[in-house]
Design an enzyme around this catalytic site. Structure first.
Site, PDB file in Angstrom:
ATOM      1  N   SER A 171      10.369  -5.638  -6.652  1.00 43.48           N
ATOM      2  CA  SER A 171       9.165  -5.216  -7.163  1.00 43.48           C
ATOM      3  C   SER A 171       9.033  -5.421  -8.651  1.00 43.48           C
ATOM      4  CB  SER A 171       9.040  -3.911  -6.745  1.00 43.48           C
ATOM      5  OG  SER A 171       7.959  -3.223  -6.778  1.00 43.48           O
TER       6      SER A 171
ATOM      7  N   ASP B 239       3.429  -5.953   3.521  1.00 39.60           N
ATOM      8  CA  ASP B 239       3.664  -4.962   2.221  1.00 39.60           C
ATOM      9  C   ASP B 239       2.451  -4.075   1.763  1.00 39.60           C
ATOM     10  OD1 ASP B 239       3.809  -4.359  -0.497  1.00 39.60           O
ATOM     11  OD2 ASP B 239       5.374  -6.018  -0.837  1.00 39.60           O
TER      12      ASP B 239
ATOM     13  N   HIS C 119       7.216  -3.218   1.874  1.00 37.17           N
ATOM     14  CA  HIS C 119       7.476  -3.330   0.518  1.00 37.17           C
ATOM     15  C   HIS C 119       9.069  -2.905   0.107  1.00 37.17           C
ATOM     16  CE1 HIS C 119       6.530  -3.902  -3.909  1.00 37.17           C
ATOM     17  NE2 HIS C 119       7.309  -2.697  -3.972  1.00 37.17           N
TER      18      HIS C 119
END
Length: 297
Positions: A103, A237, A265
């Site tokens: 991320s 995601d 995610h």
């Protein structure tokens, strides 16, 4: 072998944990927004180390046992976080590293590769994004509206109440997991408890990364990245839709894209086996004949 160290850098101290044998290729695991080193589960790290890798995970600024700022007042930006990664490598005597960013950690890893190309042997970018070259005219899809509404309507926890904060972390985990598979609340709650217990300031940990000043967009510079790059992205995601990963794979020369068909995610334990296999294959040293220290499941 496992060891811990506190790395002292200008303006901050970072807590680092190492797995594996010295001399093996080094993987530096870079966590995402508001996430301490526990975003990389210990078993995940030991399984990578079993494949003859030296694995470093660490608490970034404002998380875990590293230096914290007052809530709402971080004194750093993404470039500082990229410099922190280089500082850790220097402290451990690492000249070249395989960066694995999750991320926001993927964004930090991109900045490291752009600023210090000679220090990076490869990139692995998980659930990450190149950002938009022109934020005023975005070309990548935003977080879906339904997810934005859930995040906006979620009440803030009572920061002095560990159970309340743990509930909030579980809520975020559930939202990030996406609709692809059943949510594993037991594992999420166990990790949330440990995150809260070891945080120097849990409010700073969960909020300050959102207050970091933005840096100049770097998407137009992605063609400058010339190291082998692996992009891993969940098909479900709900924070950074799949198109963000596809853009990274398209715009970094020679990048390889792997979609996790049930992934959301982040890193779900049910995806560890393929992800570990992809990372070990991507970071395989040039020498032939290396055998694992132990079985990699």
């Amino acid at each position: 072998m496992r060891e811990t160290a506190t790395v002292r850098l200008p303006g901050t101290e970072l807590f680092v944990e190492a797995f594996g044998e010295e001399g093996d290729p080094v993987l530096l695991l870079v966590s995402g927004t508001g996430a301490c080193m526990l975003a990389w589960d210990r078993e995940f790290c030991t399984r990578l180390a079993a494949g003859r890798r030296r694995v470093l995970r660490y608490d970034g600024r404002d998380t875990g046992r590293s230096t914290t700022c007052m809530p709402g007042s971080p004194d750093y930006d993404l470039h500082d976080l990229a410099s922190d990664a280089i500082g850790i490598l220097d402290a451990f005597g690492v000249t070249q590293v395989h960066l694995v960013g999750l991320s926001q950690g993927g964004a930090v890893s991109q900045l490291v590769a752009l600023a210090h190309p000679g220090r990076v042997a490869s990139l692995t970018l998980i659930s990450s994004s190149p950002g938009d070259a022109d934020p005023e005219h975005p070309t990548l899809p935003p977080t879906p509206l339904e997810t934005q509404v859930e995040l906006h309507n979620a009440p803030w926890p009572q920061w002095s109440d560990q159970a309340s904060v743990a509930d909030h972390i579980v809520f975020l985990d559930r939202l990030h997991a996406g609709p692809g598979r059943e949510f594993d609340e037991h594992s999420s709650r166990d990790r949330a408890r440990r995150v809260v217990e070891r945080a120097g300031n849990i409010e700073s940990s969960l909020t300050n990364h959102y207050y970091v000043e933005p840096v100049a967009p770097w998407r137009a510079r992605l063609p400058e990245i010339r190291v082998p790059t692996l992009v891993l992205h969940g098909a479900h995601d709900q924070l950074l839709p799949l198109e963000h990963g596809l853009a990274l794979a398209r715009e970094i020369p020679g990048a390889k894209m792997t979609t996790l068909p049930l992934g959301g995610h982040g890193l779900d334990p049910r995806d560890w086996a393929p992800v570990i296999g992809e990372i070990l294959g991507h970071t395989h040293p040039a020498e032939e004949g290396l055998l694992p220290h132990a079985a990699v499941r």
